[in-house]
Enzyme design. Structure first.
Site, short mmCIF file in Angstrom:
data_model
loop_
_atom_site.label_atom_id
_atom_site.label_comp_id
_atom_site.label_asym_id
_atom_site.label_seq_id
_atom_site.Cartn_x
_atom_site.Cartn_y
_atom_site.Cartn_z
CG ASP A 268 -1.48 -1.23 1.66
OD1 ASP A 268 -1.36 -2.21 0.92
OD2 ASP A 268 -2.08 -1.28 2.75
N1 DQQ Z 1 -2.13 -3.75 4.00
C1 DQQ Z 1 -3.56 -3.85 4.00
C2 DQQ Z 1 -3.94 -2.91 5.10
C3 DQQ Z 1 -2.88 -3.11 6.10
C4 DQQ Z 1 -1.66 -3.27 5.26
C5 DQQ Z 1 -4.17 -3.52 2.68
C6 DQQ Z 1 -0.65 -4.26 5.81
O1 DQQ Z 1 -5.22 -3.17 5.63
O2 DQQ Z 1 -2.75 -2.02 7.00
O3 DQQ Z 1 -3.42 -3.99 1.62
O4 DQQ Z 1 0.48 -4.35 4.99
#
Ligand code: DQQ
Length: 574
Positions: A62
């Protein structure tokens, strides 16, 4: 009693079927203990991108806390410093003057405290007047993935690069799940906004059983946060809402708005990333500020079939207001479509999509996105094609550019819609329709479009194309980006990604832009109304063996009215 059992069974069946069609991607928090700290000996270059953001090696996911501050754009992102599968998550940090060329700094936020010992997960930045940038992110406190929200500020606010971040012990964690909240599904705080009453608000993604929720928190000082009685919004059967994003868009023009703007001249957008399917959806709606409630408009489907920023590989997206150019910019993560073992072998996984400017379409029914204007500085060696007729079954090469690293903009036209195929009202799922019809099944008006990353003899190609159908009272336009024939390698996820396009056919034209970058084809249909990012791994159509064609496989002749294509220089990613 009987009814509740039926409902439970229905939800379970729905959840299982959704998981089966889950975009071909494993759950993001899937832990591969034997792989997550395996560092590749070398990095395989063949499918690495030239101008899409990616670090030199390892896993990324992300985009986090994007912002513009004191002359620099900051991009933080979820990163595994030790390997190329998800794990050991820190906030990597890069800065840029133009959103395209980036300089990597040391990770900004990494596990160092009891409240983030097991991971520093996603979050957002807010520029707080009088205080400067504040990051709120999710800290993982134990092996069960219990989640809390953490507050971080620059150690030295006068450092233009904001290199070091501190997490004051006296106030952290600033939010814990609290009574009635599921502590292992409680993450990804949004950028905060200030209400007319002077209090800050922010959202945290969650779920209650199968109901997706965005909890609302309020604060006077940005430090002490109190959960509102009701979530700002929630929706049955959508499961965990990851990475919520909530912001205003202007009813007029392309200008972006600060997240705190409210009033009659705006609509609000609520976007959620659905953990169950790996797809996102957004609604447009009204933010009732007196009640702190968000009500989606009746033109926006609120659920699985809702509008998407992108109908392809695009997840955990986050927008920010760029005050230097008064625009709202959207970042999204594009995961790989190969296997975990492939990722370990190639030494890297994950890229960021090209940042996109986002605004409200004049119909007010959807958003529109377009690659940031800065991308155009990478264009070189322009070629063009004008008034090229494509009869049924024709394909014509767009020669003279580096087709594996290119940008192409094209407008197609046709003189009649009479030959459009009949639309079957049961075709509600665009992706199913695309996999059924593809680019090879002859149609009436379409399929026509681009054959990207094509080998000379078309043993490999990724077509991006339109098909037009005739429903009783309107025409239905499908945009497809079909990875089925993208590679001779078999062990890959090769989806027929597709979305419908809301078109006014007064001019009988359709436009398309594709950003082609070795293992990425990122396409924008009709000026950014329907967008699809595909990840593909050709073995023949690589480097200077890749070709680009325009094609038509419909009975109605198509005119390539105007096409411009450019070789793209590589971005500086140092
Ligand atoms: N990636 C998810 C999120 C979390 C993060 C979404 C963990 O919900 O915080 O891809 O790497």
């Amino acid at each position: 009693m009987v009814l509740s059992k039926v409902v439970t069974i229905f939800v379970a069946v729905l959840s299982i079927s959704l998981l089966l069609i889950n975009n071909g991607v494993e759950a993001f928090h899937k832990v591969y203990p034997h792989l997550q700290s395996v560092s590749a000996i070398s990095v395989s270059e063949v499918h690495r991108t030239g101008y899409h953001f990616q670090p030199p090696r390892n896993w990324i996911n992300d985009p986090n806390g994007p912002m513009y501050y004191n002359g620099y754009y900051h991009l933080f992102y979820q990163y595994n410093p030790k390997g190329s599968v998800w794990g050991n998550i820190v906030w990597a940090h890069s800065v840029s003057k133009d959103l395209i060329n980036w300089k990597a700094l040391e990770p900004a936020i990494y596990p160092s405290k009891p409240f983030d010992k097991y991971g520093c997960w996603s979050g957002s930045a807010t520029i707080v007047p009088g205080k400067g940038p504040v990051i709120l992110y999710t800290g993982i406190i134990d092996e069960k993935n219990t989640q809390v929200q953490v507050y971080a500020i620059p150690e030295d606010p006068t450092d233009p690069l904001l290199r070091k971040w501190i997490k004051p012990d006296a106030i952290n964690p600033i939010v814990i799940a609290g009574q009635g909240v599921n502590g292992s599904a409680f993450r990804d705080p949004t950028t905060a906004w200030m209400g007319k009453d002077g209090r800050w608000r922010m959202l945290v993604g969650s779920r209650r059983k199968h109901r997706g929720m965005a909890y609302l928190y309020r604060s006077r000082d940005f430090v002490k946060w109190v959960r509102a009685k009701h979530p700002i919004h929630s929706k049955t059967t959508t499961g965990m809402w990851e990475c919520p994003d909530f912001y205003p868009v202007s009813l007029k023009g392309k200008v972006g708005l600060d997240t705190s703007i409210e009033g009659n001249h705006v609509k609000h957008v609520l976007k959620n990333s659905l953990d169950m399917t790996r797809f996102e959806y957004y609604t447009l709606g009204t933010y009732l500020t007196d009640k702190d409630k968000y009500i989606p408009s009746n033109t926006s489907e609120d659920g699985w079939g809702g509008l998407r920023y992108d109908y392809g590989n695009f997840y955990a997206s986050k927008s920010f207001f760029d005050q230097s150019k008064n625009r709202r910019i959207l970042w999204g993560w594009a995961n790989e479509s190969d296997s975990q073992d492939d990722d370990v072998k190639k030494g890297w996984a994950g890229i960021q999509a090209i940042p996109r400017t986002v605004w409200l379409d004049p119909t007010e029914r959807q958003l529109v996105q377009w690659p940031v204007e800065e991308l155009n500085v990478l264009r070189e060696k322009e070629v063009s094609m004008n008034n090229q007729k494509l009869e049924k079954g024709n394909h014509v090469e767009v020669a003279g550019i580096t087709a594996a690293q290119a940008d192409v903009e094209v407008t197609f036209s046709f003189s009649s819609l009479d030959k459009a195929e009949a639309y079957d009202p049961s075709w509600v799922n665009a992706q199913d329709l695309c996999s059924q019809k593809g680019s090879k099944v002859q149609g009436g008006v379409g399929p026509f479009g681009l054959l990207t990353l094509a080998s000379e003899n078309l043993a490999e190609f990724t077509p991006v194309f339109f098909r037009v159908f005739k429903a009783p009272s309107k025409h239905v336009v499908l945009l497809c980006s079909d990875a089925t024939s993208s590679s001779l390698t078999s062990n890959l996820y090769k989806p027929s990604f597709a979305g419908f396009v809301d078109v006014d056919f007064a001019t009988k034209k359709l436009s398309l832009r594709s950003l082609i970058d070795h293992s990425v084809v990122e396409s924008f249909g009709e000026g950014g109304k329907t967008n699809i990012l595909s990840r593909v791994y050709p073995v023949l159509a690589v480097a200077n063996q890749a070709n680009l064609f325009v094609f038509n496989n419909g009975t109605e002749p198509i005119i390539v009215e105007n096409l411009k294509a450019w070789s793209m220089k590589s971005a500086e990613l140092i």
